[in-house]
Write an enzyme that holds these catalytic residues in place. Sequence first.
Site, short mmCIF file in Angstrom:
data_model
loop_
_atom_site.label_atom_id
_atom_site.label_comp_id
_atom_site.label_asym_id
_atom_site.label_seq_id
_atom_site.Cartn_x
_atom_site.Cartn_y
_atom_site.Cartn_z
N ASN A 188 -47.57 -57.16 30.49
CA ASN A 188 -47.28 -55.74 30.63
C ASN A 188 -48.40 -54.97 31.32
OD1 ASN A 188 -44.81 -56.04 29.42
ND2 ASN A 188 -45.55 -55.49 27.40
N ARG A 221 -47.93 -50.06 21.87
CA ARG A 221 -47.48 -51.03 20.87
C ARG A 221 -46.97 -52.37 21.40
NH1 ARG A 221 -44.23 -48.59 16.01
NH2 ARG A 221 -42.83 -50.09 16.90
N ASP A 222 -47.11 -52.65 22.69
CA ASP A 222 -46.69 -53.94 23.24
C ASP A 222 -47.67 -54.38 24.32
OD1 ASP A 222 -45.19 -56.23 23.56
OD2 ASP A 222 -43.70 -55.29 24.86
N LEU A 223 -48.95 -54.33 23.98
CA LEU A 223 -49.99 -54.63 24.94
C LEU A 223 -50.20 -56.14 25.03
CD1 LEU A 223 -51.84 -52.99 26.71
CD2 LEU A 223 -53.54 -53.06 24.92
#
Length: 86
Positions: A55, A49-51
């Site tokens: 990251n 959910r934080d691609l």
Amino acid sequence: MVMQLLGTNLKELRQPFSRGKFSIETIIIIGLQLVNRLKSIHSVGYAHRDLKPANIVIGKSEAEANFIHLIDFGLSKELCTDVIAP
């Protein structure tokens, strides 16, 4: 601590390249490895959910320099395992 064990993230890596872009070969390699990493994460029941490029990091040693790693699971969420088919 993780940043000391792993290499540079994709956001920082793309700056030295021509106009901030990777070659098509590099994009394909990154894409295939990224799909495999996400598939592994989903197979154990989680969504990242934080691609984003910041990251996604590469390995630090020469042996791992061609491997993609995902970091920052702060926004990850457990998937509903009742709906996922085996």
